[in-house]
Motif scaffolding. Structure first.
Motif, mmCIF file in Angstrom:
data_model
loop_
_atom_site.group_PDB
_atom_site.id
_atom_site.type_symbol
_atom_site.label_atom_id
_atom_site.label_comp_id
_atom_site.label_asym_id
_atom_site.label_seq_id
_atom_site.Cartn_x
_atom_site.Cartn_y
_atom_site.Cartn_z
ATOM 1 N N GLU A 1 0.831 -1.187 0.000
ATOM 2 C CA GLU A 1 0.000 0.000 0.000
ATOM 3 C C GLU A 1 0.873 1.248 0.000
ATOM 4 N N LEU A 28 0.689 -7.237 -4.220
ATOM 5 C CA LEU A 28 0.422 -8.535 -3.596
ATOM 6 C C LEU A 28 1.742 -9.232 -3.296
ATOM 7 N N GLY A 47 -11.081 -14.949 -2.725
ATOM 8 C CA GLY A 47 -9.911 -14.238 -2.232
ATOM 9 C C GLY A 47 -8.592 -14.946 -2.452
ATOM 10 N N LYS A 48 -8.588 -16.141 -3.018
ATOM 11 C CA LYS A 48 -7.346 -16.893 -3.252
ATOM 12 C C LYS A 48 -6.942 -16.759 -4.709
ATOM 13 N N ASP A 62 -3.498 -15.474 -0.479
ATOM 14 C CA ASP A 62 -4.813 -15.006 -0.037
ATOM 15 C C ASP A 62 -4.801 -13.480 -0.071
ATOM 16 N N LEU A 63 -5.707 -12.898 -0.854
ATOM 17 C CA LEU A 63 -5.754 -11.448 -1.000
ATOM 18 C C LEU A 63 -6.131 -10.733 0.291
ATOM 19 N N GLN A 64 -6.794 -11.430 1.202
ATOM 20 C CA GLN A 64 -7.287 -10.808 2.429
ATOM 21 C C GLN A 64 -6.409 -11.110 3.631
ATOM 22 N N SER A 65 -5.251 -11.710 3.410
ATOM 23 C CA SER A 65 -4.377 -12.088 4.514
ATOM 24 C C SER A 65 -2.994 -11.479 4.318
ATOM 25 N N THR A 66 -2.302 -11.256 5.414
ATOM 26 C CA THR A 66 -0.933 -10.762 5.339
ATOM 27 C C THR A 66 0.076 -11.896 5.461
#
Length: 122
Positions: A1, A28, A47-48, A62-66
């Protein structure tokens, strides 16, 4: 970001932008070392995304995980199978790139690499 914010700031103050430059929408962390050649969403897994690249890995992110992307296929996978066919020194020179992948169903697919077409399971 932070990279996206820096890029927007650079473009705003640049009087002569580089022709063909684009504004990245998302960064990503895939874990790849080198170019990423192909990314696709994974069906039935919101999200994968699966990605493959020049380092020879097929990874699942996973787009929603760090958390870091998990490895589905690694270059060592090929080395284990080819160990009786090729000399060990030849296998260690370079892992072999992965160019693209295609899902046959929700959990199985094909990976196109320098060492040929490989089947994989999630």
């Amino acid at each position: 970001e932070a990279t996206v914010k820096e890029w927007k700031g650079y473009q705003k103050h640049c009087k002569n932008p580089v022709p063909g430059s684009v504004l990245p929408l998302l960064s990503l962390p895939t874990g790849h070392r080198g170019n990423v050649f192909h990314i696709t969403p994974v069906a039935h897994h919101p999200g994968k995304v699966a990605s493959c690249g020049a380092d020879g890995y097929l990874r699942l992110a996973d787009l929603q995980s760090t958390s870091p992307a998990s490895i589905i296929v690694s270059p060592e996978y090929d080395a284990d199978e080819l160990s009786g066919v090729l000399p060990a020194g030849l296998l260690s020179l370079r892992p072999g790139m992965c160019f693209s992948h295609h899902f046959l169903n929700a959990n199985m697919g094909l990976l196109c690499s320098e060492r040929g077409l490989r089947r994989f399971d999630l």
